[in-house]
Design an enzyme around this catalytic site. Structure first.
Site, PDB file in Angstrom:
ATOM      1  N   LYS A 179       2.675  10.106 121.681  1.00 33.41           N
ATOM      2  CA  LYS A 179       2.599   8.712 121.383  1.00 33.41           C
ATOM      3  C   LYS A 179       2.172   7.898 122.393  1.00 33.41           C
ATOM      4  O   LYS A 179       1.529   6.978 122.245  1.00 33.41           O
ATOM      5  CB  LYS A 179       4.011   8.322 121.062  1.00 33.41           C
ATOM      6  CG  LYS A 179       4.381   9.131 119.787  1.00 33.41           C
ATOM      7  CD  LYS A 179       4.239   8.557 118.445  1.00 33.41           C
ATOM      8  CE  LYS A 179       4.519   9.371 117.291  1.00 33.41           C
ATOM      9  NZ  LYS A 179       3.832   8.875 115.897  1.00 33.41           N
ATOM     10  N   SER A 219       4.259  18.497 120.544  1.00 34.62           N
ATOM     11  CA  SER A 219       3.831  17.141 120.647  1.00 34.62           C
ATOM     12  C   SER A 219       5.021  16.329 121.476  1.00 34.62           C
ATOM     13  O   SER A 219       4.635  15.382 122.028  1.00 34.62           O
ATOM     14  CB  SER A 219       3.726  16.557 119.098  1.00 34.62           C
ATOM     15  OG  SER A 219       4.927  16.879 118.511  1.00 34.62           O
ATOM     16  N   GLU A 239       6.093  -0.993 114.276  1.00 37.72           N
ATOM     17  CA  GLU A 239       7.202  -0.582 113.389  1.00 37.72           C
ATOM     18  C   GLU A 239       7.493   0.798 114.136  1.00 37.72           C
ATOM     19  O   GLU A 239       6.706   1.355 114.988  1.00 37.72           O
ATOM     20  CB  GLU A 239       6.550  -0.294 111.999  1.00 37.72           C
ATOM     21  CG  GLU A 239       5.713   0.995 111.730  1.00 37.72           C
ATOM     22  CD  GLU A 239       4.571   1.151 112.666  1.00 37.72           C
ATOM     23  OE1 GLU A 239       3.888   0.148 113.105  1.00 37.72           O
ATOM     24  OE2 GLU A 239       4.116   2.445 113.072  1.00 37.72           O
TER      25      GLU A 239
END
Ligand SMILES: Cc1ncc(COP(=O)(O)O)c(C=O)c1O
Ligand SMILES: Cc1ncc(COP(=O)(O)O)c(C=O)c1O
Lengths: 403, 285, 403, 285
Positions: free
Chosen positions: A96, A384, A118
């Site tokens: 991310k 990830s 969000e």
């Protein structure tokens, strides 16, 4: 017969991936999106921006992340070789960060004072709060009241990083409602506020932009696997929520002779109502600014998604994935909660790596594939993120299932 | 002729401003909703905006969000909204604009919608999250009908973009009076007036102002710079506050009357001639 | 006048750093330590071992970790430039992994079947369990019953990684007792069991060996700072518990013209009984196999240490540090709980990095130094780990102190 | 002559094995501890090992750990242990070996210790975590006294190392009977016998076996291959089980007698001559 190149073909000038993507938003947001599109278009070819982005990725996000041969897991399964792209080692513990670094730099260029985002499980909220702190920007994170309770440690993280967490109790008080609320806020405040979307979804130019910020995963991995394994992988596997880590890994391999499997979260099973598999269990529609596959009922009302993995728990998928599915470039498989938890345990026990539950879905898919492929094939899995955030969840699951 | 166009033509003749009311279809339930709509039409609404409830109304503030939720709980959908329009059409010629997010429409099927909306006597379709760039399929589907596509313009809409918005649109232009989502309050009258004047100068359609108009006083202050005003959250607030009140339709009607009176009381410039034919006489021109 | 080189001078052949270090153990352990010493001596010059170690560090531990200029923190303080060596981005979230990779490889070479380790906060236990999983070895972690309760997430981690956690309720049921118990166990089982000590303490050859495994921190940092800042730092700062991250950073700079400050945990203050500052508040003695500075009473009974940071909460310090203190090569400063928490908050808010509370002590020291040094000086701080594990602790502290 | 040497010489003459008892000094309190020691000496102990309580007894099993903790709680320390030895010395000539970890000694000061131990009538010092490589400072401090440094050897001790251990040591060699820490049980008699025989073959000092000997039967089975046996945890277990028993010293004495009887009942080879002078007559030599 020369195959037509996929890379650089999508999206088109209006932000469409075939019939998907586009810009399904209220008129008030159009100006903000056009401003963003223009700023991104300029930045993406500006050597200074490119340098800043690369520099931050290296020094701040701790890139390149390594690739790692999972030797014991491979032996245990007895089939194709499994390599891991170790996004779990990036700053804040997941891929991310790549995206928020890019968008944060862009926001600064655009003279914005404030970042909003969000968040569901809090991962993207933490990443955004992180970058806001680093750049000295204000930060507000929209989060469902349900999620605020379930994800207390991430709420604390965001606060420590100086962000305000805005509770959202509309709708079901979860991720999609938080995204709704962030969009509503942005409508009113786009003059000085930048909206950081956390995955390859949302209106154009987000899906393209986020993909381009995340393609660093695949760019690095391609170079690394060629260096260490001496050849391209036969198969790439990634988990898919919105789809940013998957497309990030896949994109640079798009025109290579590599198979690709994206693994959706099947929750309790595709035959139940509790899953998050937009492609395997959904249908096309428009939400949050884009046309794509969605979980919805016959009336076009969006379903709540379900997965043990909070980061996959979203009723849509990035529009580029919708296209990749339709044209058959990427296969969309799925893994249930049970399969993900089993893969989670295996990586812990065989490799000493605690994966994020999201990534455990990719592993579940990779394990299944490895078992039926010969030993000389190579599977490259996007790990990830790390699973520290998921410990409690996994324990609860295991306790409930007597494992 | 489309009822919306007729309405604006008539209002222009009477030198009156249009009062457009947004009501969430099926809130709190089908029957009450139908009663509210009927009563509102007879109390002075010029145009009904019938809101299709959606699970994720990203352009709406909390009041209409909750209205949407209540309607969904009562089983409302695009299907029931069309039925509601048809039932309403039996008793009134008031123009009905269906106000929706795109997804319920897309899922319903654009062809199906065109057919059923026409049958139900629906006059316009306003798809809040469908900008002109994405609207071609819908336009095509509606081509054979005389249902108008109503467009919104925002305070941030440039004049270049305005032309694009209006191209293929009909009925009236919904001019959003402020940045932000639906809801009451937060109006900057000065800038609304100047922006509205600018828009009207180049817009071939009647221009109606909406978002944030919550009282008769607001309406009076803004009516002079537009061809009509749109009220939504103010009605939904009344509904929300009186969900089980037996006289709920009358309470809404009272508010409609208040707005009507406010609008009719102003000493306004004559509104231009309505209609999709364009070429209106504008003040200042 | 040519200064005598420090590097390579210590320890001497018998494992002494001046009067410190050595091998203060029961006779039964001597053979095990001699076996270890010999195995390590061979491995450390064996190109295959060196390759394996480097390879694992790269692919598994995610090295090199970056250095990162903390620009906003630097501006906020207004003095010398602060650079961070980002050990928080290493696999498992701290520098601890470097050492366990090395010792794990060594244990395999020695044909051991099982790894044991002591742990306080659980960090070293998790690191050891991690490497045991990776290498497919049995693993038992000794942990005080008090700590097992306080550090539930790490206990869960170790179990997921396949390790057995052995509760120790002797003594005070905390770290030093766990170490006592691990040594006791090892006395009986050294034939097939390798004892992984987590810091530069313990009997010879542990302090030397762990330092050599951890010097990768400083080796990388030296190269990186020369590359990015163009010169050596003026000052190095690290937190010191046992002292492995500090010596790991410092060692390759030992003969450079760089000042060095190691920051001990002063807990409630050096003038109270609640601290963990072995050098600033202790005196020489022998414990756990080495002569060094200890927290002890007049009778030579060891004091319980106290720090908000569990990883610094040990009543001793590595013997090499004892020597570095005596010869004045390294300055031993200290930071209280309050100062550490403040530095923790600052790094969160100014840089978007949540540091381990251990590392926050180093930051506290660095911030103090930066403030009184000119802007053209460079301070390199070892950010030894990430703070995810400390969130609850920090929150509890802040709540109690109304911050 | 050192009392330890005298004792071994006398035992040799009597063809008896040495019974050495470890008692944690100050457990459960100073006075009780003194009574236990006195009674033990009169019940047949040949040598007292007086354990200095330490906060971190890494070579000890749970029984002695707990004894150490109790003693610490009652305020015991090296200082009070020396006083206890002095008090004991007033009533008995039984040799006293102070058994300690290094840190309490180091902190006390080696010079101070040498002086005070001598004054108290202590005969030997066994520092469990001080291998010969680290022992030079202590050896130097004790040089002017006739206090023996007692060394331990382990099952893993090579013969090369044994020579190093014995160099500078006196009194007797404490041969650890099994891998592991102090505590009862876990003995492999066969391998102990063969290792003990090997050690005795090259050790100039009397060799006494300790660790894990918990019953008279154990003692009987092992005495023949050594010059004495050392019992620790077995005594501490009795103490722990009877902490507030008024007849605690007598209970310990009973166990001493049991071990004594077991040792005396065996048909053993004659023990070699004790004494630091070395050169003992060994069986098998
Ligand atoms: C570790 C990790 N992996 C995957 C995802 C799913 O997002 P995406 O599909 O955009 O990669 C998330 C989302 O939070 C995540 O935290
Ligand atoms: C992040 C971190 N830093 C520092 C330390 C202290 O250990 P050392 O002094 O050996 O570096 C620890 C110990 O657990 C730690 O986890």
């Amino acid at each position: 017969m020369t195959k037509q190149k996929i890379i650089d073909k999508y999206p088109d000038a209006t932000g469409h991936f075939g019939v998907y993507g586009g810009r399904y938003v209220g008129e008030t947001l159009i100006a903000a999106l056009e401003e963003l599109e223009e700023a991104y278009a300029k930045a993406s070819v500006d050597p200074e921006f490119i340098f800043e982005f690369r520099n931050m990725l290296e020094h701040y996000a701790a890139r390149p992340t390594p690739i790692d041969f999972a030797e014991r897991l491979t032996k245990h399964i007895g089939g194709a070789k499994i390599y891991l792209k170790r996004e779990d080692c990036a700053h804040t513990g997941a891929h991310k960060i790549n995206n928020v670094v890019g968008q944060g730099l862009l926001a600064m260029r655009m003279g914005k004072k404030k970042l909003i985002a969000e968040t569901g499980a809090g991962q993207h909220g933490v990443a955004t709060a992180t970058i806001a702190a680093r750049f000295g920007m204000e930060c507000e994170i929209f989060m469902g009241t349900e999620d605020i309770e379930r994800q207390a440690p991430n709420v604390l993280r965001m606060k420590l990083l100086g962000a305000r967490v805005i509770p959202v109790d509309s709708g079901t008080g979860t991720l999609k409602d938080a995204m709704n609320e962030a969009m509503r806020y942005w409508v009113g405040e786009s003059a000085d506020t930048y909206y950081v979307i956390g995955t390859v979804s949302g209106p154009h130019p987000y899906p393209e932009m986020v993909r381009n910020f995340q393609r660093i995963i695949g760019d690095e991995a391609r170079e690394q696997i060629l260096k260490y394994a001496g050849r391209l992988p036969d198969l790439l596997v990634a988990a898919v929520g919105g789809g940013s880590n998957a497309i990030g890994l896949f994109y640079p391999f798009m025109d290579d002779p590599c198979e690709m499997i994206a693994v959706e979260a099947a929750g309790d099973g595709l035959d139940t109502a509790r899953h998050a598999a937009s492609i395997n269990g959904g249908s096309p529609g428009s939400l949050h600014g884009a046309m794509t596959y969605l979980l919805q009922d016959d009336n076009g009302q969006i379903h709540e998604a379900w997965s043990i993995s909070a980061g996959l728990d979203y009723p849509g998928i990035g529009p580029e994935h919708a296209l990749m599915h339709d044209i058959g470039r990427v296969k969309y498989a799925s893994a249930t909660d049970a399969q993900a938890v089993e893969a989670f345990s295996k990586l812990c026990k065989y490799e000493g790596i605690i994966p994020a539950l999201e990534s455990a879905h990719a592993l579940a898919g990779a394990i299944e594939e490895a078992a039926r492929r010969p030993k000389d094939e190579i599977i490259l899995v996007c790990l990830s993120g790390r699973g520290d955030k998921d410990l409690e969840n996994v324990k609860r699951y295991m306790d409930a299932h007597h494992e | 002729m489309n009822r919306i166009d007729t309405t604006f033509r008539n209002l222009a003749k009477e030198q009156k401003k249009a009062l457009i009311g947004f009501i969430s279809a099926g809130d709190p339930d089908y029957d009450t909703s139908l009663e509210i709509l009927k009563t509102a039409c007879t109390s002075g609404l010029d145009i009904i905006e019938l809101g299709v409830p959606f699970s994720d109304p990203t352009c709406d503030g909390p009041v209409i969000q909750r209205a949407s939720q209540r309607a969904l709980k009562s089983g409302a959908s695009l299907t029931s909204t069309i039925r509601l329009a048809a039932d309403l059409r039996k008793v009134t010629e008031t123009p009905i604009v269906v106000f929706s997010y795109y997804n319920p429409i897309f899922k319903y099927g654009l062809e199906n919608l065109a057919r059923d909306a026409l049958k139900a006597g629906i006059d316009g379709l306003l798809v809040v999250d469908l900008p002109p760039e994405e609207a071609q399929p819908l336009s095509l589907a509606l081509e054979e009908t005389n249902i108008h596509i109503i467009r919104l313009a925002a305070p941030t809409t440039t004049s270049a973009r305005l032309a694009k918005l209006v191209d293929g649109a009909g009925g009236f232009l919904y001019l959003i009076s402020r940045l932000g989502v639906t809801g009451t309050g937060g109006l900057d009258f000065e800038s609304i007036r100047s922006h509205a004047a600018q828009v009207r100068a180049s817009c071939p359609l009647p221009v109606c102002l909406g978002f944030g108009i919550s009282t008769g006083a607001d309406a009076r202050l803004l009516a002079s710079c537009a061809d009509g005003i749109i009220v939504g959250s103010a009605f939904e607030k009344i509904i929300e506050a009186n969900l089980s009140h037996p006289g709920l339709p009358e309470l809404v009607a009272e508010l409609v009357e208040e707005f009507r009176d406010s609008l009719d009381s102003i000493n306004s410039e004559p509104v231009g001639e309505g209609g999709s034919s364009g070429g209106l006489d504008k003040p200042g021109q």
